[in-house]
Design a protein around this motif. Sequence first.
Motif, PDB file in Angstrom:
ATOM      1  N   ASN A   1     -19.386   5.412  -8.277  1.00 52.17           N
ATOM      2  CA  ASN A   1     -18.136   5.968  -8.788  1.00 52.17           C
ATOM      3  C   ASN A   1     -17.017   5.822  -7.751  1.00 52.17           C
ATOM      4  OD1 ASN A   1     -16.824   7.653 -10.963  1.00 52.17           O
ATOM      5  ND2 ASN A   1     -16.494   8.999  -9.216  1.00 52.17           N
ATOM      6  N   LEU A   2     -17.339   6.039  -6.478  1.00 51.23           N
ATOM      7  CA  LEU A   2     -16.345   5.867  -5.418  1.00 51.23           C
ATOM      8  C   LEU A   2     -15.879   4.413  -5.327  1.00 51.23           C
ATOM      9  CD1 LEU A   2     -17.653   8.107  -2.486  1.00 51.23           C
ATOM     10  CD2 LEU A   2     -15.581   8.443  -3.849  1.00 51.23           C
ATOM     11  N   MET A   3     -16.803   3.468  -5.525  1.00 48.92           N
ATOM     12  CA  MET A   3     -16.414   2.061  -5.498  1.00 48.92           C
ATOM     13  C   MET A   3     -15.433   1.738  -6.614  1.00 48.92           C
ATOM     14  SD  MET A   3     -17.705   0.536  -2.931  1.00 48.92           S
ATOM     15  CE  MET A   3     -17.334  -1.132  -3.452  1.00 48.92           C
ATOM     16  N   LEU A   4     -15.683   2.292  -7.803  1.00 48.70           N
ATOM     17  CA  LEU A   4     -14.749   2.094  -8.910  1.00 48.70           C
ATOM     18  C   LEU A   4     -13.380   2.656  -8.564  1.00 48.70           C
ATOM     19  CD1 LEU A   4     -13.932   1.460 -11.843  1.00 48.70           C
ATOM     20  CD2 LEU A   4     -14.960   3.655 -12.496  1.00 48.70           C
ATOM     21  N   LEU A   5     -13.347   3.861  -8.014  1.00 50.03           N
ATOM     22  CA  LEU A   5     -12.066   4.487  -7.672  1.00 50.03           C
ATOM     23  C   LEU A   5     -11.350   3.722  -6.564  1.00 50.03           C
ATOM     24  CD1 LEU A   5     -13.112   8.259  -7.738  1.00 50.03           C
ATOM     25  CD2 LEU A   5     -12.084   6.894  -9.569  1.00 50.03           C
ATOM     26  N   LEU A   6     -12.112   3.147  -5.645  1.00 49.49           N
ATOM     27  CA  LEU A   6     -11.515   2.348  -4.565  1.00 49.49           C
ATOM     28  C   LEU A   6     -10.705   1.187  -5.148  1.00 49.49           C
ATOM     29  CD1 LEU A   6     -13.233   1.194  -1.290  1.00 49.49           C
ATOM     30  CD2 LEU A   6     -12.165  -0.509  -2.757  1.00 49.49           C
ATOM     31  N   VAL A   7     -11.287   0.487  -6.129  1.00 53.22           N
ATOM     32  CA  VAL A   7     -10.602  -0.668  -6.714  1.00 53.22           C
ATOM     33  C   VAL A   7      -9.433  -0.216  -7.584  1.00 53.22           C
ATOM     34  CG1 VAL A   7     -10.899  -2.771  -8.063  1.00 53.22           C
ATOM     35  CG2 VAL A   7     -12.761  -1.962  -6.639  1.00 53.22           C
ATOM     36  N   VAL A   8      -9.603   0.897  -8.295  1.00 54.22           N
ATOM     37  CA  VAL A   8      -8.522   1.408  -9.141  1.00 54.22           C
ATOM     38  C   VAL A   8      -7.295   1.740  -8.297  1.00 54.22           C
ATOM     39  CG1 VAL A   8      -7.814   3.397 -10.533  1.00 54.22           C
ATOM     40  CG2 VAL A   8      -9.968   2.243 -11.032  1.00 54.22           C
ATOM     41  N   VAL A   9      -7.488   2.402  -7.166  1.00 53.73           N
ATOM     42  CA  VAL A   9      -6.359   2.771  -6.312  1.00 53.73           C
ATOM     43  C   VAL A   9      -5.737   1.544  -5.653  1.00 53.73           C
ATOM     44  CG1 VAL A   9      -5.688   4.099  -4.264  1.00 53.73           C
ATOM     45  CG2 VAL A   9      -7.231   5.092  -5.920  1.00 53.73           C
ATOM     46  N   PHE A  10      -6.525   0.477  -5.474  1.00 57.84           N
ATOM     47  CA  PHE A  10      -6.002  -0.757  -4.876  1.00 57.84           C
ATOM     48  C   PHE A  10      -5.088  -1.507  -5.837  1.00 57.84           C
ATOM     49  CE2 PHE A  10      -6.518  -5.380  -4.161  1.00 57.84           C
ATOM     50  CZ  PHE A  10      -5.994  -5.469  -2.873  1.00 57.84           C
ATOM     51  N   LEU A  11      -5.267  -1.318  -7.154  1.00 61.65           N
ATOM     52  CA  LEU A  11      -4.560  -2.124  -8.141  1.00 61.65           C
ATOM     53  C   LEU A  11      -3.034  -2.114  -8.003  1.00 61.65           C
ATOM     54  CD1 LEU A  11      -4.752  -3.983 -10.594  1.00 61.65           C
ATOM     55  CD2 LEU A  11      -4.816  -1.955 -12.056  1.00 61.65           C
ATOM     56  N   PRO A  12      -2.391  -0.994  -7.653  1.00 58.16           N
ATOM     57  CA  PRO A  12      -0.926  -1.053  -7.508  1.00 58.16           C
ATOM     58  C   PRO A  12      -0.433  -2.080  -6.490  1.00 58.16           C
ATOM     59  CG  PRO A  12      -1.622   1.225  -7.686  1.00 58.16           C
ATOM     60  CD  PRO A  12      -2.872   0.403  -7.587  1.00 58.16           C
ATOM     61  N   PHE A  13      -1.246  -2.405  -5.488  1.00 60.30           N
ATOM     62  CA  PHE A  13      -0.807  -3.389  -4.485  1.00 60.30           C
ATOM     63  C   PHE A  13      -0.645  -4.784  -5.099  1.00 60.30           C
ATOM     64  CE2 PHE A  13      -2.172  -6.657  -1.377  1.00 60.30           C
ATOM     65  CZ  PHE A  13      -1.009  -6.676  -0.607  1.00 60.30           C
ATOM     66  N   PRO A  14      -1.689  -5.381  -5.719  1.00 57.90           N
ATOM     67  CA  PRO A  14      -1.458  -6.704  -6.326  1.00 57.90           C
ATOM     68  C   PRO A  14      -0.471  -6.653  -7.487  1.00 57.90           C
ATOM     69  CG  PRO A  14      -3.657  -5.909  -6.864  1.00 57.90           C
ATOM     70  CD  PRO A  14      -3.110  -4.992  -5.819  1.00 57.90           C
ATOM     71  N   THR A  15      -0.357  -5.496  -8.149  1.00 56.76           N
ATOM     72  CA  THR A  15       0.630  -5.375  -9.225  1.00 56.76           C
ATOM     73  C   THR A  15       2.035  -5.625  -8.693  1.00 56.76           C
ATOM     74  OG1 THR A  15      -0.737  -3.744 -10.399  1.00 56.76           O
ATOM     75  CG2 THR A  15       1.596  -3.841 -10.980  1.00 56.76           C
ATOM     76  N   GLY A  16       2.370  -4.985  -7.563  1.00 58.55           N
ATOM     77  CA  GLY A  16       3.684  -5.181  -6.964  1.00 58.55           C
ATOM     78  C   GLY A  16       3.897  -6.596  -6.456  1.00 58.55           C
ATOM     79  N   GLN A  17       2.849  -7.182  -5.885  1.00 59.14           N
ATOM     80  CA  GLN A  17       2.971  -8.542  -5.361  1.00 59.14           C
ATOM     81  C   GLN A  17       3.179  -9.558  -6.493  1.00 59.14           C
ATOM     82  OE1 GLN A  17       3.182  -8.982  -2.037  1.00 59.14           O
ATOM     83  NE2 GLN A  17       3.003  -6.751  -2.018  1.00 59.14           N
TER      84      GLN A  17
END
Length: 219
Positions: free
Chosen positions: A92-108
């Motif tokens: 579950n933590l691994m899933l949340l890690l990737v979810v929180v990372f998503l705004p970075f490539p979204t902005g790029q």
Amino acid sequence: MPADEDTPRGRRLLSKGRMEGFSDGVFGFAITLLVLGIVLHPPGTPLQRVLHAWPAYLAYVVSFLTIGGAWLLHTGLTDQLARTDSLFLRLNLMLLLVVVFLPFPTGQVADALHQHDTSGERVFVTMYGFTLLAIRLLGFTLDAYARHEHLYSPHQDDEEVHRDRRKLLPVIIAYVIAILIGLALPPLAVALYFGIAVYLVVPFREAARLLFGRHSPRP
């Protein structure tokens, strides 16, 4: 609390309620971060800058729907849980890690599309695609692990989760195709990611039943 009872091995596990509360908070935080990627760039009039920011709006909607779809799947499967174990919590933590990372490539992605940076588009749209794919795969990994370890309550089968299980293979294929297309045509790949996100979130069958079912004659 019942979910905090000691396991047969004598280890006390985090309650399901605490895991759900923490996860919901992370999902909400990640979705909130997405709006920070919407930036208006000069030059131009205010209206021109608003209109020219369309890549940021598109990336925002795709990411919002993707996180929303992951949250729907996560909510459906955690509602069925009778208990958790240590590996489930770490997945579950691994899933949340990737979810929180998503705004970075979204902005790029939004910046690269706005600046018509061809090399940047390929790099960031590819990163974006792999992140979207990873979110979906980790969500289904949680579900598969819970079923394998019999963590679900007996006689419970959430229709939302069951429907998403059927979508797994076509969604994975669609993501892989979109990632490959993104190496040559990044804007088209983003449009495909939008289509996948809509497919994951919109309950087309239920909508059709709502629209047409009530007009059908009763048996």
